[in-house]
Design a protein around this motif. Structure first.
Motif, short mmCIF file in Angstrom:
data_model
loop_
_atom_site.label_atom_id
_atom_site.label_comp_id
_atom_site.label_asym_id
_atom_site.label_seq_id
_atom_site.Cartn_x
_atom_site.Cartn_y
_atom_site.Cartn_z
N ALA A 126 -36.18 -66.40 55.11
CA ALA A 126 -36.75 -65.17 56.12
C ALA A 126 -36.79 -66.59 57.71
CB ALA A 126 -38.60 -65.34 55.68
N ALA A 211 -33.82 -57.07 57.10
CA ALA A 211 -34.08 -56.22 57.46
C ALA A 211 -34.23 -55.50 59.13
CB ALA A 211 -36.14 -56.99 57.64
N VAL A 235 -34.44 -61.92 56.72
CA VAL A 235 -36.01 -61.48 57.79
C VAL A 235 -35.62 -62.46 58.73
CG1 VAL A 235 -38.48 -60.76 58.12
CG2 VAL A 235 -37.37 -60.36 55.40
N ASP A 240 -37.25 -61.17 66.60
CA ASP A 240 -35.86 -60.35 66.11
C ASP A 240 -34.39 -60.78 66.09
OD1 ASP A 240 -34.76 -58.94 64.01
OD2 ASP A 240 -35.43 -57.18 64.80
N VAL A 266 -43.20 -61.32 60.15
CA VAL A 266 -42.67 -61.85 59.60
C VAL A 266 -42.57 -61.90 57.80
CG1 VAL A 266 -40.84 -63.96 58.90
CG2 VAL A 266 -41.51 -63.25 61.15
N ALA A 269 -42.67 -58.36 56.95
CA ALA A 269 -41.40 -57.75 56.53
C ALA A 269 -41.38 -58.16 54.62
CB ALA A 269 -40.16 -57.87 57.40
N THR A 270 -40.78 -59.92 54.80
CA THR A 270 -40.92 -59.81 53.95
C THR A 270 -41.30 -59.31 52.74
OG1 THR A 270 -40.59 -62.16 55.33
CG2 THR A 270 -40.40 -62.50 53.24
N LEU A 273 -40.57 -55.81 51.72
CA LEU A 273 -39.21 -55.73 51.08
C LEU A 273 -38.30 -56.69 49.49
CD1 LEU A 273 -35.86 -54.94 51.50
CD2 LEU A 273 -35.64 -56.83 52.70
#
Length: 289
Positions: A126, A211, A235, A240, A266, A269-270, A273
């Protein structure tokens, strides 16, 4: 006493909660097949020690932060039962034998045992080097609690660096979270790596999930994916990945997955997922039993 005129109300579950799903949930919630899975249920106070007694009756000295937590925070005393673990699966139960101003002696009440690690081994990459206000700490802490096998700070064109001091701090976060969640195998915090160094790992991994906005939903991807319990989670930074970076990883074998219609931070999303994949892996292991 029987109540007259009352009509029992039965909850109506949406179609998502099928009988098969509820059955598997119940099995997971109320059964346990290993010492490792019992950790969420609590138990004896557990403390870290690099060295464990080699056999029943063996003694090791506990000092420093662990001794302070044991004596000042929990106020444990002589003959109180505790456990020691070494972060590599070693675990031994025993008791406090003697306490002085600098530490305490722990005596093993049994031979130490080695608990095998979880089957699921998800490696998180990440780009959190530029996160501020404790958000990177939170990300690493929750990865530890959710069971990630390792976390690697990913250096990208939009998140090009992470300070050495911060890496040291994150290692302390991992240690504290390991103890808090009763995890016997300490999560690995790897040195930062660049995207081009990640490409060979993607190529070698059976599953790598990237992601990405507007990609197919991760749940639909998993429904058609081969059954695996390990792989890579990737990620990007707040801005992005660049188109070039994303294209390189997809060409190397990563699968782009979507996490919903909203823009996620960030760390969000981590977590989304990682949690999804850990539960998916767990369900696959349960279905084999």
């Amino acid at each position: 006493m029987q109540m007259q005129g009352l009509i029992p109300i039965r909850p109506r579950f949406p179609q998502l909660f099928t009988r098969q799903w509820v059955k598997s949930f119940n099995l997971r919630a109320f059964s346990s097949s290993s010492d490792y899975s019992d950790q969420s249920r609590g138990g004896l106070p557990r403390f870290f020690s690099e060295v464990l007694p080699s056999s029943k009756g063996g003694v090791v000295r506990v000092q420093g932060d662990e001794f302070w937590h044991m004596s000042k925070v929990l106020r444990l005393s002589t003959n109180d039962r505790v456990e020691l673990f070494n972060g590599k699966g070693g675990l031994v139960e025993g008791s406090i034998d003697r306490i002085d101003r600098t530490g305490c002696d722990f005596v093993a009440g049994e031979d130490p045992k080695l608990v095998l690690p979880q089957t699921a081994k998800w490696h998180v990459f990440a780009a959190f080097g530029t996160l501020k206000g404790g958000r990177a700490d939170w990300l690493v802490e929750k990865c530890t609690e959710l069971g990630a096998h390792s976390v690697t700070p990913l250096l990208t064109e939009r998140s090009p660096a992470i300070s050495e001091n911060r890496v040291d701090r994150l290692q302390r976060v991992v240690f504290a979270a390991t103890k808090q969640c009763q995890r016997l195998h300490e999560m690995t915090l790897n040195p930062p790596t660049k995207v081009d160094k990640l490409l060979p790992l993607i190529d070698q991994s059976k599953l790598s999930f990237l992601a990405a906005a507007e990609a197919a939903p991760v749940v639909s991807i998993l429904s058609t994916s081969r059954k695996e319990s390990s792989g890579l989670i990737i990620v990007g930074p707040e801005g992005d990945f660049t188109e070039r970076e994303a294209a390189m990883m997809i060409e190397a074998g990563a699968t782009a997955v979507g996490l919903g219609p909203l823009r996620l931070r960030v760390e969000t999303a981590t977590m989304a997922l990682l949690a999804t994949l850990m539960l998916w892996s767990d369900a696959e292991e349960l279905s084999k039993d």
